[in-house]
Motif scaffolding. Structure first.
Motif, PDB file in Angstrom:
ATOM      1  N   GLU A 100      36.553 131.453   2.014  1.00  0.00           N
ATOM      2  CA  GLU A 100      37.539 131.646   0.948  1.00  0.00           C
ATOM      3  C   GLU A 100      38.911 132.019   1.482  1.00  0.00           C
ATOM      4  O   GLU A 100      39.925 131.581   0.952  1.00  0.00           O
ATOM      5  CB  GLU A 100      37.077 132.732  -0.051  1.00  0.00           C
ATOM      6  CG  GLU A 100      38.149 133.014  -1.094  1.00  0.00           C
ATOM      7  CD  GLU A 100      37.708 133.854  -2.273  1.00  0.00           C
ATOM      8  OE1 GLU A 100      36.550 134.326  -2.284  1.00  0.00           O
ATOM      9  OE2 GLU A 100      38.522 134.034  -3.206  1.00  0.00           O
ATOM     10  N   LYS A 103      41.849 128.265   3.403  1.00  0.00           N
ATOM     11  CA  LYS A 103      41.521 126.943   2.834  1.00  0.00           C
ATOM     12  C   LYS A 103      41.320 125.940   3.965  1.00  0.00           C
ATOM     13  O   LYS A 103      40.488 125.038   3.857  1.00  0.00           O
ATOM     14  CB  LYS A 103      42.659 126.460   1.935  1.00  0.00           C
ATOM     15  CG  LYS A 103      42.921 127.345   0.736  1.00  0.00           C
ATOM     16  CD  LYS A 103      42.249 126.829  -0.520  1.00  0.00           C
ATOM     17  CE  LYS A 103      42.693 127.626  -1.735  1.00  0.00           C
ATOM     18  NZ  LYS A 103      41.649 127.747  -2.745  1.00  0.00           N
ATOM     19  N   LYS A 107      38.104 123.611   4.555  1.00  0.00           N
ATOM     20  CA  LYS A 107      38.199 122.141   4.561  1.00  0.00           C
ATOM     21  C   LYS A 107      37.664 121.574   5.876  1.00  0.00           C
ATOM     22  O   LYS A 107      36.906 120.602   5.879  1.00  0.00           O
ATOM     23  CB  LYS A 107      39.650 121.697   4.343  1.00  0.00           C
ATOM     24  CG  LYS A 107      40.240 122.051   2.998  1.00  0.00           C
ATOM     25  CD  LYS A 107      39.620 121.316   1.820  1.00  0.00           C
ATOM     26  CE  LYS A 107      39.961 119.850   1.781  1.00  0.00           C
ATOM     27  NZ  LYS A 107      39.531 119.239   0.486  1.00  0.00           N
ATOM     28  N   LYS A 143      48.041 123.430  -1.448  1.00  0.00           N
ATOM     29  CA  LYS A 143      47.371 124.733  -1.488  1.00  0.00           C
ATOM     30  C   LYS A 143      47.834 125.628  -0.343  1.00  0.00           C
ATOM     31  O   LYS A 143      47.792 125.213   0.818  1.00  0.00           O
ATOM     32  CB  LYS A 143      45.846 124.553  -1.365  1.00  0.00           C
ATOM     33  CG  LYS A 143      45.241 123.697  -2.463  1.00  0.00           C
ATOM     34  CD  LYS A 143      43.721 123.643  -2.359  1.00  0.00           C
ATOM     35  CE  LYS A 143      43.170 122.914  -3.585  1.00  0.00           C
ATOM     36  NZ  LYS A 143      41.704 122.931  -3.632  1.00  0.00           N
ATOM     37  N   ASP A 145      47.240 128.237   2.413  1.00  0.00           N
ATOM     38  CA  ASP A 145      46.008 128.433   3.192  1.00  0.00           C
ATOM     39  C   ASP A 145      45.316 129.758   2.885  1.00  0.00           C
ATOM     40  O   ASP A 145      44.100 129.832   2.795  1.00  0.00           O
ATOM     41  CB  ASP A 145      46.349 128.367   4.691  1.00  0.00           C
ATOM     42  CG  ASP A 145      45.114 128.596   5.550  1.00  0.00           C
ATOM     43  OD1 ASP A 145      44.164 127.812   5.415  1.00  0.00           O
ATOM     44  OD2 ASP A 145      45.109 129.557   6.341  1.00  0.00           O
ATOM     45  N   GLU A 284      36.678 124.148  -3.888  1.00  0.00           N
ATOM     46  CA  GLU A 284      36.941 125.358  -3.120  1.00  0.00           C
ATOM     47  C   GLU A 284      35.641 126.138  -2.982  1.00  0.00           C
ATOM     48  O   GLU A 284      34.691 125.918  -3.724  1.00  0.00           O
ATOM     49  CB  GLU A 284      37.944 126.261  -3.855  1.00  0.00           C
ATOM     50  CG  GLU A 284      37.398 126.744  -5.194  1.00  0.00           C
ATOM     51  CD  GLU A 284      38.151 127.905  -5.810  1.00  0.00           C
ATOM     52  OE1 GLU A 284      38.927 128.566  -5.111  1.00  0.00           O
ATOM     53  OE2 GLU A 284      37.919 128.176  -6.991  1.00  0.00           O
TER      54      GLU A 284
END
Ligand code: AMP
Ligand code: GLY
Length: 430
Positions: A100, A103, A107, A143, A145, A284
């Motif tokens: 969490e 990001k 990913k 987004k 990070d 996510e």
């Protein structure tokens, strides 16, 4: 036994309420808690937030174990600190919480392990990010990070908005350190759902599905918020979707984290996008339960939840089972004046239950941003309350939650009138 719950939101009130119902739990300490946990029979607040002081509190009070609600203490390593002292705690280590807290970590992890998610690239250089946006076109999603309390995502419908988001995060430092690196990913279409499981490093126990409502206004309009209401189960998560999410997303995540030497323990939340053609992708990961999803989910648990969390800590989730109330639970968030931009604090709340937080046997008024001062409950944050009701259908749970919400008043109170709208009319297959 005594249990410690860390946090002060609606999720933590629901955790404290649910754990306090377990027969072996004498009381739940909530640190720091809110006005609702202060009024909860079986709970009491202690005003502590720093992880080291919390560890000292757990030792001094001889708590059997600790459950952590929010992401910030997890990302700061509270689980590592407790474990070093031999204290039992349910949550991910700092390393595992990166699912969490970064990001880009999430990913890259998903890419390594073939977990379905939107195509992306990560950038620290603004010029390279702008060039990528030009190549990919809009809609596109930018987004930050790092952790940004739900404010780090810009869904850009045209390239102008996308470029502006990159400028704000990378060039102007508008999100601070959290936005010093950005992930830019393809826009995904479909219906969102929240899929939360408990993990003990190896074994997985799925909680009931749920769906949040992120936008402020009816019809999913207006700005993004932390969540304006939720219900469980989410009919979009059919039994076949449920099985696929476990197989395609959750199992490879848990196995991948273990294989990389950072086994995941605690609540794992996959935000899903279910496309019209049935494709399921991960939007996510969160390393905790959702807020407000926790409120309707826990309202449906009929089992001894403390015993289940204990098995999670002991690595025995393979032997745990949860009995769910077959009814639907639906929670409506009552938010403060000015939420989400600049919520006002200090408004007196009227119409709350006289004793405790339950209204009859089918509704609980969970508190989030409230404080109890001289016997009066005041607003103390953006999302103030989450009125959570059970009903035989989404419609009946919705009617009951709104019936109770209508009896509660504070200046500037705002709430959506359509929580559950996606599920109403959809055939329910539990
Ligand atoms: P996140 O914090 O990554 O879940 O993003 C917050 C919200 O932004 C999600 O709940 C979605 O509504 C939206 N969102 C995030 N990523 C995407 C995407 N790739 N495509 C469409 N919407 C997205
Ligand atoms: N309700 C969304 C979240 O907790 O992240």
């Amino acid at each position: 036994m005594k249990i410690l719950v860390v946090g002060s939101g609606g999720r933590e009130h629901a955790l404290a309420w649910c754990l306090a119902r377990s027969p072996r739990v004498q009381h739940v300490i909530v640190a720091p808690g809110n006005g609702g946990t202060a009024r909860e029979p079986g709970a009491r607040n202690i005003p502590v937030t720093d992880p080291l002081t919390l560890a000292a509190l757990a030792e001094r009070e001889h708590v059997a174990f600790t459950v952590v609600g929010p992401e910030a203490p997890l990302a700061a390593g509270i689980v590592d600190i407790f474990r070093e002292r031999g204290l039992k705690i349910f949550g991910p280590t700092r390393a595992a919480a990166q699912l969490e807290s970064s990001k880009e970590f999430a990913k890259a992890f998903m890419k390594r392990h073939g977990i379905p998610t939107a195509a992306y690239e990560a950038f620290t250089d603004a010029a390279a990010a702008h060039a990528y946006i030009e190549r990919r076109g809009a809609p596109i999603v930018i987004k930050a990070d790092g952790l940004a309390a739900g404010k780090g995502v810009v869904v850009a419908t045209d390239v102008g908005q996308a470029h502006a988001a990159v400028d704000m995060m990378l060039t102007e430092g508008g999100m601070g350190q959290a936005g010093a690196r950005v992930v830019i990913e393809d826009f995904l279409e479909g219906e969102e759902a929240s899929f939360i499981v408990m993990v003990d490093g190896r074994n997985v126990l799925a909680l009931a599905s749920s769906q949040d409502h992120k936008r402020l206004l009816d019809g999913d309009a207006g700005p993004n918020t932390g969540g304006m209401g939720a219900y469980s189960p989410a009919p979009v998560v059919t039994p076949s979707v449920h099985a696929r999410v476990l197989r395609e997303i959750i199992r490879p995540t848990v196995e991948g984290m273990a294989a990389e030497g950072t086994p995941f323990t605690g609540f794992l939340y996959a935000g899903l996008m279910i496309a019209p053609d049935g494709t399921i992708r991960t939007l996510e990961f969160n390393c905790r339960m959702g807020d407000p999803e926790t409120q309707p989910i826990l309202a449906r648990i009929k089992s001894d939840f403390a015993a289940i969390v204990e098995r999670g800590i002991e690595g025995r989730l393979d032997t745990a089972e949860i009995t769910w109330d077959r009814r639907t639970a639906l929670g409506v968030v009552l938010a403060a004046h000015g939420y989400p931009e600049s919520p006002r604090r200090g408004d007196p709340i009227e119409g709350l239950p006289e004793h405790g937080n339950e209204v009859g046997d089918d509704c609980i008024v969970f508190h989030a941003g409230t404080s109890l001062e001289d016997g009066r409950v005041l607003t103390a944050g953006g999302r103030v309350l989450c009125v959570t009701a059970l009903g035989d259908s989404v419609k009946m749970a919705q009617a009951r939650a709104y019936e109770v919400a209508a009896t509660i008043r504070f200046d500037g109170m705002q709430y959506r009138r359509d929580i559950g709208h996606r599920a109403i009319g959809r055939p329910v297959r539990k």
